[in-house]
Scaffold this motif. Structure first.
Motif, PDB file in Angstrom:
ATOM      1  N   PRO A   1       0.867  -1.186   0.000  1.00 59.08           N
ATOM      2  CA  PRO A   1       0.000   0.000   0.000  1.00 59.08           C
ATOM      3  C   PRO A   1       0.901   1.232   0.000  1.00 59.08           C
ATOM      4  O   PRO A   1       1.467   1.590   1.020  1.00 59.08           O
TER       5      PRO A   1
ATOM      6  N   ARG B   1      -1.919   4.934  -1.986  1.00 58.95           N
ATOM      7  CA  ARG B   1      -2.952   5.508  -1.121  1.00 58.95           C
ATOM      8  C   ARG B   1      -2.314   6.325  -0.004  1.00 58.95           C
ATOM      9  O   ARG B   1      -2.743   7.460   0.238  1.00 58.95           O
ATOM     10  N   PRO B   2      -1.282   5.801   0.691  1.00 62.46           N
ATOM     11  CA  PRO B   2      -0.604   6.668   1.666  1.00 62.46           C
ATOM     12  C   PRO B   2      -0.083   7.976   1.053  1.00 62.46           C
ATOM     13  O   PRO B   2      -0.218   9.027   1.665  1.00 62.46           O
TER      14      PRO B   2
ATOM     15  N   ARG C   1      -1.238   9.570  -1.628  1.00 60.26           N
ATOM     16  CA  ARG C   1      -2.370  10.413  -2.029  1.00 60.26           C
ATOM     17  C   ARG C   1      -3.143  10.933  -0.845  1.00 60.26           C
ATOM     18  O   ARG C   1      -3.683  12.025  -0.878  1.00 60.26           O
ATOM     19  N   GLU C   2      -3.266  10.080   0.187  1.00 60.98           N
ATOM     20  CA  GLU C   2      -4.211  10.415   1.249  1.00 60.98           C
ATOM     21  C   GLU C   2      -3.544  10.668   2.597  1.00 60.98           C
ATOM     22  O   GLU C   2      -3.692  11.724   3.182  1.00 60.98           O
ATOM     23  N   SER C   3      -2.784   9.676   3.102  1.00 62.60           N
ATOM     24  CA  SER C   3      -2.243   9.818   4.448  1.00 62.60           C
ATOM     25  C   SER C   3      -1.305  11.018   4.550  1.00 62.60           C
ATOM     26  O   SER C   3      -1.275  11.716   5.553  1.00 62.60           O
ATOM     27  N   LEU C   4      -0.515  11.257   3.509  1.00 62.18           N
ATOM     28  CA  LEU C   4       0.467  12.339   3.563  1.00 62.18           C
ATOM     29  C   LEU C   4      -0.055  13.610   2.896  1.00 62.18           C
ATOM     30  O   LEU C   4       0.708  14.526   2.609  1.00 62.18           O
ATOM     31  N   ALA C   5      -1.371  13.666   2.688  1.00 63.39           N
ATOM     32  CA  ALA C   5      -1.943  14.804   1.974  1.00 63.39           C
ATOM     33  C   ALA C   5      -1.733  16.117   2.717  1.00 63.39           C
ATOM     34  O   ALA C   5      -1.756  17.185   2.125  1.00 63.39           O
ATOM     35  N   GLY C   6      -1.523  16.069   4.022  1.00 63.24           N
ATOM     36  CA  GLY C   6      -1.323  17.296   4.793  1.00 63.24           C
ATOM     37  C   GLY C   6       0.141  17.588   5.039  1.00 63.24           C
ATOM     38  O   GLY C   6       0.479  18.472   5.809  1.00 63.24           O
ATOM     39  N   ASP C   7       1.012  16.817   4.416  1.00 65.07           N
ATOM     40  CA  ASP C   7       2.450  16.976   4.645  1.00 65.07           C
ATOM     41  C   ASP C   7       3.091  17.421   3.328  1.00 65.07           C
ATOM     42  O   ASP C   7       2.429  17.536   2.308  1.00 65.07           O
ATOM     43  N   ARG C   8       4.386  17.696   3.353  1.00 62.59           N
ATOM     44  CA  ARG C   8       5.100  18.111   2.145  1.00 62.59           C
ATOM     45  C   ARG C   8       6.167  17.070   1.875  1.00 62.59           C
ATOM     46  O   ARG C   8       7.153  16.981   2.597  1.00 62.59           O
TER      47      ARG C   8
ATOM     48  N   HIS D   1       2.375  16.498  -6.840  1.00 60.06           N
ATOM     49  CA  HIS D   1       1.196  17.156  -7.414  1.00 60.06           C
ATOM     50  C   HIS D   1       1.558  17.861  -8.703  1.00 60.06           C
ATOM     51  O   HIS D   1       1.248  19.037  -8.910  1.00 60.06           O
TER      52      HIS D   1
ATOM     53  N   PRO E   1     -10.829  10.752  -3.382  1.00 58.90           N
ATOM     54  CA  PRO E   1     -10.092  11.986  -3.654  1.00 58.90           C
ATOM     55  C   PRO E   1      -9.620  12.020  -5.095  1.00 58.90           C
ATOM     56  O   PRO E   1      -9.200  11.009  -5.653  1.00 58.90           O
ATOM     57  N   ARG E   2      -9.694  13.177  -5.704  1.00 57.91           N
ATOM     58  CA  ARG E   2      -9.249  13.303  -7.084  1.00 57.91           C
ATOM     59  C   ARG E   2      -7.746  13.494  -7.135  1.00 57.91           C
ATOM     60  O   ARG E   2      -7.120  13.921  -6.186  1.00 57.91           O
TER      61      ARG E   2
ATOM     62  N   LEU F   1      -3.069  22.811   1.480  1.00 56.06           N
ATOM     63  CA  LEU F   1      -4.181  22.065   2.069  1.00 56.06           C
ATOM     64  C   LEU F   1      -5.475  22.340   1.321  1.00 56.06           C
ATOM     65  O   LEU F   1      -6.267  21.432   1.064  1.00 56.06           O
TER      66      LEU F   1
ATOM     67  N   ARG G   1      -5.535  20.435  -1.892  1.00 54.10           N
ATOM     68  CA  ARG G   1      -5.700  18.994  -1.731  1.00 54.10           C
ATOM     69  C   ARG G   1      -7.069  18.621  -1.188  1.00 54.10           C
ATOM     70  O   ARG G   1      -7.625  17.587  -1.522  1.00 54.10           O
TER      71      ARG G   1
ATOM     72  N   PRO H   1       1.770   5.723   7.902  1.00 58.65           N
ATOM     73  CA  PRO H   1       0.441   5.441   7.361  1.00 58.65           C
ATOM     74  C   PRO H   1       0.182   3.943   7.500  1.00 58.65           C
ATOM     75  O   PRO H   1       0.677   3.147   6.732  1.00 58.65           O
TER      76      PRO H   1
ATOM     77  N   ARG I   1      -4.849   3.458   7.597  1.00 58.59           N
ATOM     78  CA  ARG I   1      -5.544   3.594   6.312  1.00 58.59           C
ATOM     79  C   ARG I   1      -5.238   2.397   5.417  1.00 58.59           C
ATOM     80  O   ARG I   1      -6.169   1.825   4.839  1.00 58.59           O
TER      81      ARG I   1
ATOM     82  N   SER J   1      -6.532  -0.236   1.900  1.00 58.47           N
ATOM     83  CA  SER J   1      -5.747  -0.920   0.860  1.00 58.47           C
ATOM     84  C   SER J   1      -5.925  -2.430   0.942  1.00 58.47           C
ATOM     85  O   SER J   1      -5.957  -3.119  -0.061  1.00 58.47           O
TER      86      SER J   1
ATOM     87  N   LEU K   1      -3.007  15.710  10.008  1.00 53.13           N
ATOM     88  CA  LEU K   1      -3.375  16.516   8.842  1.00 53.13           C
ATOM     89  C   LEU K   1      -3.831  15.640   7.676  1.00 53.13           C
ATOM     90  O   LEU K   1      -4.716  16.033   6.921  1.00 53.13           O
ATOM     91  N   GLY K   2      -3.216  14.458   7.517  1.00 56.38           N
ATOM     92  CA  GLY K   2      -3.669  13.539   6.474  1.00 56.38           C
ATOM     93  C   GLY K   2      -5.137  13.192   6.682  1.00 56.38           C
ATOM     94  O   GLY K   2      -5.943  13.216   5.753  1.00 56.38           O
TER      95      GLY K   2
ATOM     96  N   VAL L   1      -7.365  16.300   5.961  1.00 59.91           N
ATOM     97  CA  VAL L   1      -7.598  16.521   4.532  1.00 59.91           C
ATOM     98  C   VAL L   1      -8.641  15.520   4.012  1.00 59.91           C
ATOM     99  O   VAL L   1      -9.540  15.886   3.258  1.00 59.91           O
TER     100      VAL L   1
ATOM    101  N   ARG M   1     -12.131  16.615   2.436  1.00 54.74           N
ATOM    102  CA  ARG M   1     -12.537  16.178   1.085  1.00 54.74           C
ATOM    103  C   ARG M   1     -13.922  15.544   1.108  1.00 54.74           C
ATOM    104  O   ARG M   1     -14.742  15.772   0.236  1.00 54.74           O
TER     105      ARG M   1
END
Lengths: 437, 437
Positions: free
Chosen positions: A141, A144-145, A147-154, A219, A337-338, B35, B38, B141, B144, B149, B320-321, B324, B328
């Motif tokens: 997996p 998904r991590p 796209r989603e789990s780390l979505a608030g991180d850089r 992104h 999520p898109r 944010l 995303r 992660p 999730r 997954s 944050l993940g 987000v 969404r």
């Protein structure tokens, strides 16, 4: 709300029924109850498209069809699972399916690495899902991590072993000391390499995966042609011996980085090439056909994901995870999520990407040689991190590891050094990762 | 569709503003643009509840409040992020928030391990989301992937290092040879252990996490009180020396298993205790405050997840993940996958859980001793996998590693052996994992 088994079923069209597709069909039947409970509705096969239906006596004949176009847009289908592979005609089938409002689950890395823009656009326009966890690193997996789990991180870096065939060959070369051609033959004989191993050994497979990973992590739309690609065909027994002497080994890595230049301008670098890493590095211990991917993010720090990167059942596990997600979204009339390419960072050419080199030379054993070699590095603005010299008869072995410099400067330095009279042979040149600079 | 920045903002109530909360507040401000892109809409702080607003000059005063009850049900709030910890009064706040239709993101493992049933029910009734990635293994992660997954696969085992403090202490004992008390003191001095380390060293923290992992992996409600728990306070320098002699080390592991008995009846076992594992095992190399979790599933095979298990920024990344994801879902007026306890497997008592033991004895050095010890194992139906005897003066050291047997049988065997005249001392008893049986 109604019990899962009482809700209208989510109907699945399966395209392709080979190693992975066969496992998906099996699990859909064997795990029907589980899947219904998790998806919130029964998940059923509506049809299976194969080239020659008469060649599949193991499958229910009423599900088999050779008419893919009809199946992917059939009113009786909610989700299309594509396991055929390759670009055409699959691209057309999936665009047709998405336009008809079907969600799509695919393991097709080559297609996604080239045509993700079209596909995402079609999915967005139709409000349908496009999931592809199985396209990179098989059962792990990972997407998904990201796209989603780390979505608030850089995310700053994604680096990993994403091709099992080349990892098997390099692991074997490391442990036996044998050369590339001989090891590839053995791998083919044992079934670890395909009859035509080009896609694996020349790095095309890994480059597709790097494009997908870089796109998600940063992104930004990155295609396979944006990825700098070198395979393992030029890795020699001498390279592995040089690595071993320094407590290192050689792996084919996909490396996706966010690079910030001196003016603060951000760009993305994506590359696939052989790399020398310390034996103590976590990726060094990943043997055989396993995959492992390292992710670095500003807040999360270092993460690693490890597991089977290929094979029927592991890949089917990732496909079914996506299928359950898509089915759940259908049940609540929502969607996942898109994708997003909002950052739209420029892709940095390889020549301008900062890397480090390990250079192993056979040189004349006399005064002034090191000075000449060091001067060549200095002339290209490359700073040296470590030097090791040892005498072998009337020659000397000289190993130089550099600090980071633009790859083009390192390449020119190596070219120039190769032309020096005092240098008998450039024994090994390899990029270095996973060490303090 | 409108651009993300033009859509109505998702308004967030932050409960608690300590190490993690402070990082969440910082990232929400610094990464606002990211944010929004995303999540599909701006994500904004509506309020921050802290015990003493006057103690937080670093935060915008207009956001601060001590009135949690008002904040969590305010019409101006869409999502509640809870970082206070502990059970009461937090449970009441979150139930009130869910009932008012707010989605909840929390890192509160103790609460989830005890009261997840109430919370999930309230979330379901309101159609709201309840996310808690940060509750287990910090930035990794992990939840999730387990929830989503692997939703189409059958997880058979989850085993990992989920507590950084005890991992730091055991790693230090292993490398220095020092005893437990001394190493704990040093860990406290260096800030790796809290002033009151009970929750960590006695395994309460790991047991809460095991309950959460077992619930998700096996679709069964498992609470902290269902988890067999042993801490590290009884691990001695002798245990680590015994492990070292056999090429092993000691880790505190959370182990969640699906156990099928001879009649084909399935149950779930969840336990936390010190374990001897081979040094070659991937978990053996996880040092200091890192976490790593191994997952085994029927189709996917072996997976491993590795990363930072605690700390402000890593935990904030996980929060944050989730935030987000929840945002969404709000933007599309949907919700994420619901929890499921549909499998409702019974929890197996520790005594009936199959384990393996390593037993190190100091015995009299004379004929017939091994026969007596071996007979004690046989009397309890325990089969021996390996024996190693070595003489030390007039005594002998005897190490026995067993095959799998019910834990109660192993425990009784050890009790009986301790009473044998020929046994001078039971030097070390430790369960064994990660080896062929």
């Amino acid at each position: 709300m109604a019990a899962p088994e009482e809700r209208p079923a989510i109907r699945v069209a399966l395209l392709g029924c080979g190693t992975v597709g066969g496992q998906v069909a099996r699990l859909l039947t064997e795990q029907a109850e589980e899947l219904a409970a998790r998806a919130g509705a029964p998940v059923e096969l509506a049809g299976i498209a194969v080239r020659r239906p008469d060649k599949h006596p193991e499958l229910p004949p009423e599900l088999l069809t050779a008419d893919v176009e009809q199946l992917v847009t059939s009113d009786d289908v909610d989700v299309v699972v594509e396991l055929v592979g390759g670009i055409e005609p699959v691209r057309g089938w999936l665009l047709a399916a998405l336009k008809a409002g079907k969600s799509v689950v695919t393991a097709n890395k080559a297609l996604l690495a080239e045509h993700s823009a079209d596909l995402f656009e079609a999915a967005d326009a139709a409000g349908a899902d496009l999931y592809f966890e199985a396209a990179v690193a098989g059962a792990i997996p990972l997407l998904r991590p990201l796209r989603e789990s780390l979505a608030g991180d850089r995310i700053t870096r994604v680096m990993g072993i994403v091709n099992g065939t080349t990892n098997y060959i390099l692991s074997a070369m490391d442990s036996t000391g044998a050369g590339y051609a001989e090891t590839l033959d053995e791998a083919s004989r044992l079934g670890y390499a395909e009859a035509d191993p080009t896609a694996d050994v020349d790095g095309y497979d890994a480059a597709s995966k790097a494009a997908i990973l870089a796109s998600l992590a940063f992104h930004t739309r990155v295609t396979a042609s944006d990825v700098h690609r070198e395979g393992i065909a030029d890795v020699t027994a001498a390279d592995l011996a040089a690595a071993r002497m320094l407590g290192r080994t050689v792996k084919l890595l996909a490396i996706c980085e966010r690079v910030t230049d001196d003016d603060g301008v951000e760009s993305v670098s994506a590359r696939v090439h052989p790399v020398m890493i310390p034996r103590s590095h976590q990726l060094a211990g990943v043997g055989g056909a396993f995959n492992a991917v390292y992710v670095e993010a500003d807040a999360a720090g270092e993460l690693m994901f490890y597991g089977q990167g290929a094979g029927g059942a592991p890949t089917a596990s990732a496909v079914l995870g996506d299928l359950v997600a898509v089915a759940r979204n259908r049940v609540v009339a929502g969607r996942g999520p898109r994708e997003s390419a909002h950052a739209a960072l420029p892709v940095r050419p390889m020549g301008q990407t900062p890397t480090r080199y390990h250079v192993s030379l056979s040189v004349a054993d006399r005064a002034g040689v090191l000075a000449q070699v060091a001067q060549a590095f200095a002339d290209h603005g490359v700073s040296i991190a470590a030097v090791r010299q040892s005498d072998v008869g009337d020659r000397a072995s000289l190993v130089v590891v550099t600090h980071q410099a633009p790859d083009a400067a390192l390449q020119s330095t190596v070219d120039e050094i190769g032309r020096l009279d005092v240098v008998h042979e450039v024994v090994s040149v390899m990029r270095v990762e996973g060490e303090d600079q």
